[in-house]
Motif scaffolding. Sequence first.
Motif, PDB file in Angstrom:
ATOM      1  N   GLY A 151       0.770  -1.244   0.000  1.00  0.00           N
ATOM      2  CA  GLY A 151       0.000   0.000   0.000  1.00  0.00           C
ATOM      3  C   GLY A 151       0.795   1.286   0.000  1.00  0.00           C
ATOM      4  O   GLY A 151       0.196   2.364   0.016  1.00  0.00           O
TER       5      GLY A 151
ATOM      6  N   ASN B 113       9.007   7.414  -2.742  1.00  0.00           N
ATOM      7  CA  ASN B 113       8.024   8.378  -2.204  1.00  0.00           C
ATOM      8  C   ASN B 113       8.433   9.820  -2.532  1.00  0.00           C
ATOM      9  O   ASN B 113       9.498  10.295  -2.114  1.00  0.00           O
ATOM     10  CB  ASN B 113       7.921   8.175  -0.682  1.00  0.00           C
TER      11      ASN B 113
ATOM     12  N   THR C 170      12.485   0.107  -6.359  1.00  0.00           N
ATOM     13  CA  THR C 170      11.980  -1.178  -5.884  1.00  0.00           C
ATOM     14  C   THR C 170      12.883  -2.281  -6.453  1.00  0.00           C
ATOM     15  O   THR C 170      13.818  -2.004  -7.199  1.00  0.00           O
ATOM     16  CB  THR C 170      10.511  -1.364  -6.312  1.00  0.00           C
TER      17      THR C 170
HETATM   18  O1  KG4 Z   1      12.628  -2.401  -1.950  1.00  0.00           O
HETATM   19  P1  KG4 Z   1      11.272  -2.979  -2.162  1.00  0.00           P
HETATM   20  O2  KG4 Z   1      10.755  -3.087  -3.565  1.00  0.00           O
HETATM   21  O3  KG4 Z   1      11.147  -4.424  -1.610  1.00  0.00           O
HETATM   22  C1  KG4 Z   1      11.814  -4.876  -0.496  1.00  0.00           C
HETATM   23  O4  KG4 Z   1      12.980  -5.272  -0.629  1.00  0.00           O
HETATM   24  O5  KG4 Z   1      11.162  -4.810   0.570  1.00  0.00           O
HETATM   25  O6  KG4 Z   1      10.273  -2.101  -1.275  1.00  0.00           O
HETATM   26  C2  KG4 Z   1       8.894  -2.341  -1.243  1.00  0.00           C
HETATM   27  C3  KG4 Z   1       8.262  -1.376  -0.239  1.00  0.00           C
HETATM   28  C4  KG4 Z   1       6.803  -1.703   0.042  1.00  0.00           C
HETATM   29  O7  KG4 Z   1       6.612  -1.710   1.439  1.00  0.00           O
HETATM   30  C5  KG4 Z   1       6.051  -0.547  -0.618  1.00  0.00           C
HETATM   31  O8  KG4 Z   1       4.827  -0.238   0.018  1.00  0.00           O
HETATM   32  C6  KG4 Z   1       7.044   0.579  -0.487  1.00  0.00           C
HETATM   33  O9  KG4 Z   1       8.292  -0.027  -0.754  1.00  0.00           O
HETATM   34  N1  KG4 Z   1       6.785   1.670  -1.449  1.00  0.00           N
HETATM   35  C7  KG4 Z   1       6.455   2.926  -1.085  1.00  0.00           C
HETATM   36  C8  KG4 Z   1       6.257   3.658  -2.282  1.00  0.00           C
HETATM   37  N2  KG4 Z   1       6.467   2.820  -3.341  1.00  0.00           N
HETATM   38  C9  KG4 Z   1       6.807   1.608  -2.808  1.00  0.00           C
HETATM   39  N3  KG4 Z   1       6.323   3.481   0.128  1.00  0.00           N
HETATM   40  C10 KG4 Z   1       5.978   4.785   0.186  1.00  0.00           C
HETATM   41  N4  KG4 Z   1       5.756   5.550  -0.907  1.00  0.00           N
HETATM   42  C11 KG4 Z   1       5.887   5.043  -2.153  1.00  0.00           C
HETATM   43  N5  KG4 Z   1       5.676   5.810  -3.231  1.00  0.00           N
END
Ligand code: KG4
Length: 344
Positions: free
Chosen positions: A179, A272, A299
């Motif tokens: 989310g 973000n 990501t």
């Molecule tokens: O680095 P990542 O792709 O995967 C991991 O290694 O965990 O990070 C995913 C996380 C998720 O919790 C997602 O909700 C968060 O990054 N995320 C964001 C945004 N886009 C992805 N959190 C806040 N604002 C965003 N725009």
Amino acid sequence: MIILGIETSCDETGIALYDTDSGLLNHALYSQIDMHSEYGGVVPELASRDHIRRILPLIEQVLSKAQLALGDINAIACTQGPGLAGALLVGASVAAALGYALNIPVLGIHHLEGHLLSPLLSTPAPQFPFIALLVSGGHTQLMQVNGVGQYRLLGETLDDAAGEAFDKTAKLLGLGYPGGAALSELARQGRPGKFKLPCPMIDSGDLNFSFSGLKTAVLTLINKQHMNPQTSADIALAFQEAIVTVLTEKSLAALSHTNLNQLVVAGGVGANQRLRRHLTRKTASIGATAFYPQLEFCTDNGAMIALAGAMRLQTNDKIRQATAGSFTVRARWSLSPGGVNTKR
Ligand code: KG4
Ligand code: ZN
């Protein structure tokens, strides 16, 4: 030298080709988010099975788009951990098999090392040494990065990761999984100052974080309100402000504590926009600079793993970490020296 990067630590199959002379040649990503969202989170067994389906077609796709053949690859870098064991094994076994068949080295890369080096894929790129703020779904850490393989943990979360807090709060507000992006989109409609949430550990005097209390504060607030779309947006904004304030203050403290002037932001939460704007302004106000990966490399992705592999191959033998025929994965793995957490 051409490096094939393979990332399968969680719910994204990421493949990339990186050339040490000319940079990133091609990359592709398959996200399993739609499949997992109906369960409200990642289902590990489904993730592994889907990586098996996607990985070889994606490798063929990046090779063909880069107009290369398997024989042109000089080394393979795959995520060895941390992550879901079954998912990691898919990438690691394909990497080991290809490495054996092609008689080329296979390097096991730490997923977080990929994230924290990912801003080096963009220009202008930061120079070593720098501070990295790693904010993903599973981790929230401040690291001092002196060079490839030279990482000092300055602080980390004591409970939930920043992304996890975004995801859990988004769930409380009835948004889908994951989310974070949806919550920050909703926050755009929020009225500033309507609600104020605590900024956990902002005055703790160290560089650690804690986000689980913030989620509880959101739940308490929701229970007290007559919820409607505007109230949800106001709460989303208050939550985002609290988390952005803490991440920014601790990052500035890390810069001042180490006397460094470059901050690298990596991991999914680094996408973000509010965090980016706030960090850019605040770092500039103390004469420092913030660097971010391109949005697509915030990501999970294969490009950051290929880059980390390329950088390791170009450093001295000790930290090359070639896995030579084996494909051990490390579901839990610290990035700090010796694999031990080195708190300040
Ligand atoms: O680095 P990542 O792709 O995967 C991991 O290694 O965990 O990070 C995913 C996380 C998720 O919790 C997602 O909700 C968060 O990054 N995320 C964001 C945004 N886009 C992805 N959190 C806040 N604002 C965003 N725009
Ligand atoms: Zn990640």
